[in-house]
Design a protein around this motif. Structure first.
Motif, PDB file in Angstrom:
ATOM      1  N   GLU A  94     -13.257   0.870   8.190  1.00  0.00           N
ATOM      2  CA  GLU A  94     -12.311   0.018   7.164  1.00  0.00           C
ATOM      3  C   GLU A  94     -10.523  -0.514   7.207  1.00  0.00           C
ATOM      4  O   GLU A  94     -10.326   1.103   8.258  1.00  0.00           O
ATOM      5  CB  GLU A  94     -12.215  -0.567   6.040  1.00  0.00           C
ATOM      6  CG  GLU A  94     -13.227  -0.871   5.363  1.00  0.00           C
ATOM      7  CD  GLU A  94     -13.597  -2.070   5.784  1.00  0.00           C
ATOM      8  OE1 GLU A  94     -12.590  -3.194   5.328  1.00  0.00           O
ATOM      9  OE2 GLU A  94     -14.913  -2.620   6.397  1.00  0.00           O
ATOM     10  N   PRO A  95      -9.589  -1.128   7.651  1.00  0.00           N
ATOM     11  CA  PRO A  95      -7.886  -0.418   8.476  1.00  0.00           C
ATOM     12  C   PRO A  95      -7.691  -0.116   7.150  1.00  0.00           C
ATOM     13  O   PRO A  95      -7.795   0.269   5.915  1.00  0.00           O
ATOM     14  CB  PRO A  95      -7.158  -2.336   8.332  1.00  0.00           C
ATOM     15  CG  PRO A  95      -8.708  -3.148   8.877  1.00  0.00           C
ATOM     16  CD  PRO A  95      -9.735  -2.149   7.602  1.00  0.00           C
ATOM     17  N   TYR A  96      -6.816   0.764   7.696  1.00  0.00           N
ATOM     18  CA  TYR A  96      -6.140   1.961   6.725  1.00  0.00           C
ATOM     19  C   TYR A  96      -4.612   2.020   6.775  1.00  0.00           C
ATOM     20  O   TYR A  96      -3.962   0.780   7.982  1.00  0.00           O
ATOM     21  CB  TYR A  96      -5.633   3.442   7.492  1.00  0.00           C
ATOM     22  CG  TYR A  96      -5.420   4.536   6.095  1.00  0.00           C
ATOM     23  CD1 TYR A  96      -5.433   4.913   5.110  1.00  0.00           C
ATOM     24  CD2 TYR A  96      -3.961   4.969   7.397  1.00  0.00           C
ATOM     25  CE1 TYR A  96      -4.224   5.601   4.535  1.00  0.00           C
ATOM     26  CE2 TYR A  96      -3.366   5.545   6.429  1.00  0.00           C
ATOM     27  CZ  TYR A  96      -2.892   5.957   5.534  1.00  0.00           C
ATOM     28  OH  TYR A  96      -2.169   6.883   4.698  1.00  0.00           O
ATOM     29  N   SER A  97      -4.190   1.192   5.700  1.00  0.00           N
ATOM     30  CA  SER A  97      -3.060   1.003   5.518  1.00  0.00           C
ATOM     31  C   SER A  97      -1.379   1.601   5.090  1.00  0.00           C
ATOM     32  O   SER A  97      -2.199   2.503   4.402  1.00  0.00           O
ATOM     33  CB  SER A  97      -2.562  -0.950   5.048  1.00  0.00           C
ATOM     34  OG  SER A  97      -2.946  -1.575   5.543  1.00  0.00           O
ATOM     35  N   GLN A  98      -0.220   1.848   5.540  1.00  0.00           N
ATOM     36  CA  GLN A  98       0.930   2.527   5.310  1.00  0.00           C
ATOM     37  C   GLN A  98       1.658   1.559   4.803  1.00  0.00           C
ATOM     38  O   GLN A  98       2.183   1.035   5.727  1.00  0.00           O
ATOM     39  CB  GLN A  98       0.466   3.892   5.917  1.00  0.00           C
ATOM     40  CG  GLN A  98       1.720   5.105   4.730  1.00  0.00           C
ATOM     41  CD  GLN A  98       1.861   5.749   5.932  1.00  0.00           C
ATOM     42  OE1 GLN A  98       1.185   5.718   7.298  1.00  0.00           O
ATOM     43  NE2 GLN A  98       2.794   6.911   5.492  1.00  0.00           N
ATOM     44  N   ILE A  99       2.672   1.804   4.035  1.00  0.00           N
ATOM     45  CA  ILE A  99       4.158   1.716   3.906  1.00  0.00           C
ATOM     46  C   ILE A  99       5.130   2.343   3.814  1.00  0.00           C
ATOM     47  O   ILE A  99       5.086   3.672   2.961  1.00  0.00           O
ATOM     48  CB  ILE A  99       3.940  -0.402   2.527  1.00  0.00           C
ATOM     49  CG1 ILE A  99       3.453   1.000   1.008  1.00  0.00           C
ATOM     50  CG2 ILE A  99       3.305  -1.181   2.827  1.00  0.00           C
ATOM     51  CD1 ILE A  99       4.477  -0.041   0.022  1.00  0.00           C
ATOM     52  N   GLY A 100       6.579   1.911   4.121  1.00  0.00           N
ATOM     53  CA  GLY A 100       7.558   3.255   3.484  1.00  0.00           C
ATOM     54  C   GLY A 100       8.848   2.971   4.215  1.00  0.00           C
ATOM     55  O   GLY A 100       8.873   1.548   4.809  1.00  0.00           O
ATOM     56  N   ASN A 101       9.504   3.764   4.570  1.00  0.00           N
ATOM     57  CA  ASN A 101      11.248   3.268   5.565  1.00  0.00           C
ATOM     58  C   ASN A 101      10.756   3.846   6.766  1.00  0.00           C
ATOM     59  O   ASN A 101      10.508   4.590   7.142  1.00  0.00           O
ATOM     60  CB  ASN A 101      11.764   4.044   4.734  1.00  0.00           C
ATOM     61  CG  ASN A 101      12.316   3.882   3.087  1.00  0.00           C
ATOM     62  OD1 ASN A 101      11.484   2.910   2.905  1.00  0.00           O
ATOM     63  ND2 ASN A 101      11.502   4.590   2.792  1.00  0.00           N
ATOM     64  N   TRP A 102      11.814   3.450   7.805  1.00  0.00           N
ATOM     65  CA  TRP A 102      11.957   2.821   8.897  1.00  0.00           C
ATOM     66  C   TRP A 102      13.393   3.597   8.551  1.00  0.00           C
ATOM     67  O   TRP A 102      14.272   2.995   8.406  1.00  0.00           O
ATOM     68  CB  TRP A 102      11.280   2.253   9.854  1.00  0.00           C
ATOM     69  CG  TRP A 102      11.851   0.828   9.782  1.00  0.00           C
ATOM     70  CD1 TRP A 102      11.998   0.276   8.796  1.00  0.00           C
ATOM     71  CD2 TRP A 102      12.748   0.442  10.406  1.00  0.00           C
ATOM     72  NE1 TRP A 102      12.254  -1.158   9.175  1.00  0.00           N
ATOM     73  CE2 TRP A 102      12.786  -0.466  10.321  1.00  0.00           C
ATOM     74  CE3 TRP A 102      13.192   0.576  12.397  1.00  0.00           C
ATOM     75  CZ2 TRP A 102      13.988  -1.814  11.035  1.00  0.00           C
ATOM     76  CZ3 TRP A 102      14.287   0.101  12.501  1.00  0.00           C
ATOM     77  CH2 TRP A 102      14.469  -1.116  12.213  1.00  0.00           C
ATOM     78  N   THR A 103      13.900   3.929  10.235  1.00  0.00           N
ATOM     79  CA  THR A 103      15.347   4.243  10.588  1.00  0.00           C
ATOM     80  C   THR A 103      15.712   4.239  12.579  1.00  0.00           C
ATOM     81  O   THR A 103      14.476   4.067  12.853  1.00  0.00           O
ATOM     82  CB  THR A 103      16.067   5.111  10.026  1.00  0.00           C
ATOM     83  OG1 THR A 103      17.172   5.094  10.766  1.00  0.00           O
ATOM     84  CG2 THR A 103      15.362   6.413  10.631  1.00  0.00           C
ATOM     85  N   THR A 104      16.500   3.460  12.744  1.00  0.00           N
ATOM     86  CA  THR A 104      16.723   3.409  14.611  1.00  0.00           C
ATOM     87  C   THR A 104      17.199   4.428  14.341  1.00  0.00           C
ATOM     88  O   THR A 104      19.025   4.961  14.066  1.00  0.00           O
ATOM     89  CB  THR A 104      17.547   2.465  14.956  1.00  0.00           C
ATOM     90  OG1 THR A 104      16.602   1.182  14.264  1.00  0.00           O
ATOM     91  CG2 THR A 104      17.574   2.119  16.213  1.00  0.00           C
TER      92      THR A 104
END
Length: 160
Positions: A94-104
């Motif tokens: 099954e798809p594994y999802s993750q959320i968080g913060n990103w930067t350039t």
């Protein structure tokens, strides 16, 4: 005679302190994080995050024990991301999802003008780096922000 040797000792101490200060400055400079950038046409979200809108990238990344990992990465202008990964083949999951913060980030060891997106940059473990390619797609990098030495395709294509 004491006066001369004392002046020599003070001068030598000042010289040693100056050299130590220069060495400390160089060491601190070497470990300073790379400069965050904002492309001219982008709007700024959270500190260091840049996007003119939500950016979505899709592709199949290599996997040693399966046919590949279908990866969907969404970078939002507010500095948050969602990544959904699905293992393909014999051990399909099954798809594994993750959320968080990103930067350039700007610059790496090979190219000072390189643009990278780092997800989970605010966590000690689990951050991942992607190099922005000239065609707008991104390529996954290793943990030291170097290209992965492999014939496998680590590219995710930007969705319009």
């Amino acid at each position: 005679m004491k006066k001369d040797s004392r002046a020599y000792g003070i001068g030598m101490t000042a010289w040693v302190i100056g050299i130590v200060a220069i060495i400390v400055f160089i060491v601190l400079l070497a470990f300073t994080p790379k400069t965050l950038i904002a492309p001219e046409n982008g709007s700024r979200g959270a500190v260091g995050q840049v996007a003119s809108g939500t950016m979505r990238f899709v592709g199949v990344l290599p996997c040693e024990s399966c046919e590949g990992i279908r990866t969907e990465l969404e970078l939002r202008p507010d500095g948050t991301f969602t990544i959904k990964e699905t293992y393909l083949g014999k051990i399909a999951t099954e798809p594994y999802s993750q959320i968080g913060n990103w930067t350039t980030l700007r610059g790496n060891a090979r190219d000072l003008k390189a643009v990278m997106y780092t997800i989970n940059h605010d966590r000690l473990a689990g951050s991942r780096n992607f190099l922005l390619l000239a065609d707008g797609n991104i390529k996954q990098l290793d943990s030291q922000q170097n290209e992965i030495k492999s014939d496998a395709n680590y590219t995710l294509e930007r969705q319009k």
